[in-house]
Design a protein around this motif. Sequence first.
Motif, PDB file in Angstrom:
ATOM      1  N   LEU A  17       0.825  -1.195   0.000  1.00  0.00           N
ATOM      2  CA  LEU A  17       0.000   0.000   0.000  1.00  0.00           C
ATOM      3  C   LEU A  17       0.862   1.249   0.000  1.00  0.00           C
ATOM      4  O   LEU A  17       0.645   2.179  -0.767  1.00  0.00           O
ATOM      5  CB  LEU A  17      -0.921  -0.007   1.219  1.00  0.00           C
ATOM      6  N   PHE A  18       1.876   1.282   0.874  1.00  0.00           N
ATOM      7  CA  PHE A  18       2.724   2.453   0.942  1.00  0.00           C
ATOM      8  C   PHE A  18       3.466   2.647  -0.377  1.00  0.00           C
ATOM      9  O   PHE A  18       3.641   3.759  -0.831  1.00  0.00           O
ATOM     10  CB  PHE A  18       3.734   2.325   2.084  1.00  0.00           C
ATOM     11  N   SER A  19       3.940   1.555  -1.006  1.00  0.00           N
ATOM     12  CA  SER A  19       4.737   1.684  -2.214  1.00  0.00           C
ATOM     13  C   SER A  19       3.897   2.095  -3.406  1.00  0.00           C
ATOM     14  O   SER A  19       4.435   2.548  -4.409  1.00  0.00           O
ATOM     15  CB  SER A  19       5.448   0.353  -2.521  1.00  0.00           C
ATOM     16  N   GLN A  20       2.584   1.929  -3.332  1.00  0.00           N
ATOM     17  CA  GLN A  20       1.718   2.268  -4.447  1.00  0.00           C
ATOM     18  C   GLN A  20       1.278   3.733  -4.417  1.00  0.00           C
ATOM     19  O   GLN A  20       0.449   4.136  -5.197  1.00  0.00           O
ATOM     20  CB  GLN A  20       0.475   1.357  -4.432  1.00  0.00           C
ATOM     21  N   ASN A  21       1.786   4.515  -3.494  1.00  0.00           N
ATOM     22  CA  ASN A  21       1.372   5.897  -3.362  1.00  0.00           C
ATOM     23  C   ASN A  21       2.470   6.789  -3.924  1.00  0.00           C
ATOM     24  O   ASN A  21       3.590   6.753  -3.429  1.00  0.00           O
ATOM     25  CB  ASN A  21       1.158   6.200  -1.873  1.00  0.00           C
ATOM     26  N   PRO A  22       2.271   7.581  -4.991  1.00  0.00           N
ATOM     27  CA  PRO A  22       0.979   7.868  -5.612  1.00  0.00           C
ATOM     28  C   PRO A  22       0.533   6.796  -6.613  1.00  0.00           C
ATOM     29  O   PRO A  22       1.335   5.947  -6.995  1.00  0.00           O
ATOM     30  CB  PRO A  22       1.255   9.183  -6.334  1.00  0.00           C
ATOM     31  N   GLU A  23      -0.732   6.907  -7.018  1.00  0.00           N
ATOM     32  CA  GLU A  23      -1.290   5.940  -7.957  1.00  0.00           C
ATOM     33  C   GLU A  23      -1.826   6.645  -9.197  1.00  0.00           C
ATOM     34  O   GLU A  23      -2.292   7.786  -9.134  1.00  0.00           O
ATOM     35  CB  GLU A  23      -2.425   5.144  -7.292  1.00  0.00           C
ATOM     36  N   ILE A 259      -2.864  11.510 -14.893  1.00  0.00           N
ATOM     37  CA  ILE A 259      -3.278  12.195 -13.674  1.00  0.00           C
ATOM     38  C   ILE A 259      -3.094  11.198 -12.542  1.00  0.00           C
ATOM     39  O   ILE A 259      -3.556  10.058 -12.614  1.00  0.00           O
ATOM     40  CB  ILE A 259      -4.732  12.681 -13.732  1.00  0.00           C
ATOM     41  N   ILE A 260      -2.358  11.628 -11.508  1.00  0.00           N
ATOM     42  CA  ILE A 260      -2.087  10.742 -10.386  1.00  0.00           C
ATOM     43  C   ILE A 260      -2.774  11.253  -9.133  1.00  0.00           C
ATOM     44  O   ILE A 260      -3.141  12.421  -9.042  1.00  0.00           O
ATOM     45  CB  ILE A 260      -0.568  10.597 -10.121  1.00  0.00           C
ATOM     46  N   ARG A 261      -2.959  10.350  -8.188  1.00  0.00           N
ATOM     47  CA  ARG A 261      -3.544  10.703  -6.895  1.00  0.00           C
ATOM     48  C   ARG A 261      -2.547  10.332  -5.805  1.00  0.00           C
ATOM     49  O   ARG A 261      -2.018   9.227  -5.778  1.00  0.00           O
ATOM     50  CB  ARG A 261      -4.868   9.973  -6.680  1.00  0.00           C
ATOM     51  N   TYR A 262      -2.314  11.284  -4.912  1.00  0.00           N
ATOM     52  CA  TYR A 262      -1.411  11.064  -3.782  1.00  0.00           C
ATOM     53  C   TYR A 262      -2.202  11.272  -2.503  1.00  0.00           C
ATOM     54  O   TYR A 262      -2.778  12.347  -2.277  1.00  0.00           O
ATOM     55  CB  TYR A 262      -0.234  12.039  -3.853  1.00  0.00           C
ATOM     56  N   SER A 263      -2.253  10.245  -1.659  1.00  0.00           N
ATOM     57  CA  SER A 263      -2.960  10.350  -0.390  1.00  0.00           C
ATOM     58  C   SER A 263      -2.023  10.905   0.668  1.00  0.00           C
ATOM     59  O   SER A 263      -0.955  10.349   0.906  1.00  0.00           O
ATOM     60  CB  SER A 263      -3.499   8.986   0.049  1.00  0.00           C
ATOM     61  N   THR A 264      -2.410  12.012   1.276  1.00  0.00           N
ATOM     62  CA  THR A 264      -1.574  12.619   2.313  1.00  0.00           C
ATOM     63  C   THR A 264      -1.813  11.998   3.673  1.00  0.00           C
ATOM     64  O   THR A 264      -1.100  12.307   4.628  1.00  0.00           O
ATOM     65  CB  THR A 264      -1.842  14.127   2.416  1.00  0.00           C
ATOM     66  N   ASN A 265      -2.814  11.125   3.790  1.00  0.00           N
ATOM     67  CA  ASN A 265      -3.120  10.489   5.077  1.00  0.00           C
ATOM     68  C   ASN A 265      -2.548   9.091   5.063  1.00  0.00           C
ATOM     69  O   ASN A 265      -3.236   8.118   4.789  1.00  0.00           O
ATOM     70  CB  ASN A 265      -4.621  10.449   5.331  1.00  0.00           C
ATOM     71  N   ASN A 266      -1.242   8.979   5.350  1.00  0.00           N
ATOM     72  CA  ASN A 266      -0.592   7.670   5.397  1.00  0.00           C
ATOM     73  C   ASN A 266      -0.457   7.145   6.812  1.00  0.00           C
ATOM     74  O   ASN A 266       0.125   6.090   7.028  1.00  0.00           O
ATOM     75  CB  ASN A 266       0.795   7.751   4.767  1.00  0.00           C
ATOM     76  N   ASN A 267      -0.971   7.885   7.788  1.00  0.00           N
ATOM     77  CA  ASN A 267      -0.888   7.424   9.179  1.00  0.00           C
ATOM     78  C   ASN A 267      -2.032   6.466   9.449  1.00  0.00           C
ATOM     79  O   ASN A 267      -3.174   6.881   9.619  1.00  0.00           O
ATOM     80  CB  ASN A 267      -0.953   8.611  10.134  1.00  0.00           C
ATOM     81  N   LEU A 268      -1.739   5.192   9.447  1.00  0.00           N
ATOM     82  CA  LEU A 268      -2.780   4.181   9.591  1.00  0.00           C
ATOM     83  C   LEU A 268      -2.937   3.733  11.036  1.00  0.00           C
ATOM     84  O   LEU A 268      -3.511   2.683  11.300  1.00  0.00           O
ATOM     85  CB  LEU A 268      -2.447   2.965   8.712  1.00  0.00           C
ATOM     86  N   SER A 269      -2.448   4.522  11.977  1.00  0.00           N
ATOM     87  CA  SER A 269      -2.556   4.147  13.378  1.00  0.00           C
ATOM     88  C   SER A 269      -3.967   4.369  13.877  1.00  0.00           C
ATOM     89  O   SER A 269      -4.785   5.013  13.236  1.00  0.00           O
ATOM     90  CB  SER A 269      -1.591   4.984  14.221  1.00  0.00           C
ATOM     91  N   THR A 270      -4.251   3.823  15.065  1.00  0.00           N
ATOM     92  CA  THR A 270      -5.596   3.905  15.618  1.00  0.00           C
ATOM     93  C   THR A 270      -5.669   4.907  16.758  1.00  0.00           C
ATOM     94  O   THR A 270      -6.678   4.987  17.437  1.00  0.00           O
ATOM     95  CB  THR A 270      -6.035   2.519  16.146  1.00  0.00           C
TER      96      THR A 270
END
Length: 347
Positions: A17-23, A259-270
């Motif tokens: 998941l992390f390596s696929q950002n951006p997509e 056109i690519i999408r980059y998610s800035t919310n990579n903090n997957l903690s709870t």
Amino acid sequence: MKKIFFCTYMCLAFNTLFSQNPEDILTNLNFPTSLTIIGDDLYFSQIDGSINKIDITESNPNISSVATGFSTILALANDGSSLYITENGAGEISSYNLNDSSSSTLINNLSDPRGLGVYQNKLYYAEWLNGTISEINISSPSSPNTIISSSLGYTPILINGSKLYYSSHFENNISVIDLAQPNPVPSVVVSVPSNLFGLAMIGDELFFSQESGKVSKIDVTENSPAIEDVITDLGSNNPYGMVSSGDDLYVALSTTGKIIRYSTNNNLSTTEFESTDNVLVYPNPVNNKLIIESSDTISKVIVINQIGQRVITSNTSEINLSTLENGFYMLIIHNEFGSITKKIFKN
């Protein structure tokens, strides 16, 4: 043994998941230049003078034609019901009404118009050759008012609240003025290492695309903000127009037609939720309909497949997974405080 395999498998999925950002969300485009967002619709222009759109909530979005026949579009803006378009080749700015599909010229005889932004029924635009940023009243655009004048070529404009951020190709800095002030005075926000093509804001973070093939960001609340590169190695003259939607950044890669999408919310903690026990996801495994229950209001749910692709984006607590292939998926569940992840298996 099954538990060990499951944990190992999901850890690999997280790494993927992390390596696929951006997509990539769109490919094989004809030199996409500018982007603007209305709701879930991403509008984009191409060098042939066409404007198209996609639904960003779809995992494999279909391109819908909006309008054609414009002349070298380098900037798009909107007020929710109309698009505003710089026709660089014609030296004009046009409007396109999304309700009745009518278009009209707002102002002409411009010197290489570039950046665009809308604030309180006024349209702000930059002219490269004049080195000016001006404003016109959208209802009566015949009398432009120059608010910034220089001998240098201004390109991207971003309006966030009452703040107008802009950059010059030759000054190599980002400056800001407050449009709510009667006589706004420019101030430099940060010096940048190369020419800029696009600006976008997510929260307090200002993102900018550079001619050197990078997308970087700064925190505008800091007095001397440090530049952090977030996307690199995109190629010279590649990242052009940008726009944000929620936690996501969309970037037009002109020379590669993407056109690519980059998610800035990579903090997957709870830790942002009071407790992960407050979120219940069932049934799991699931066949078709997945239900999410939470003591906090759910704002968005993203479903990620095993190779890190976003396959579903939803703002409801009931999600139809019937179109997905069987296998493991990850949910990123957002509320106003943050996000958590849940693992599910689709039968």
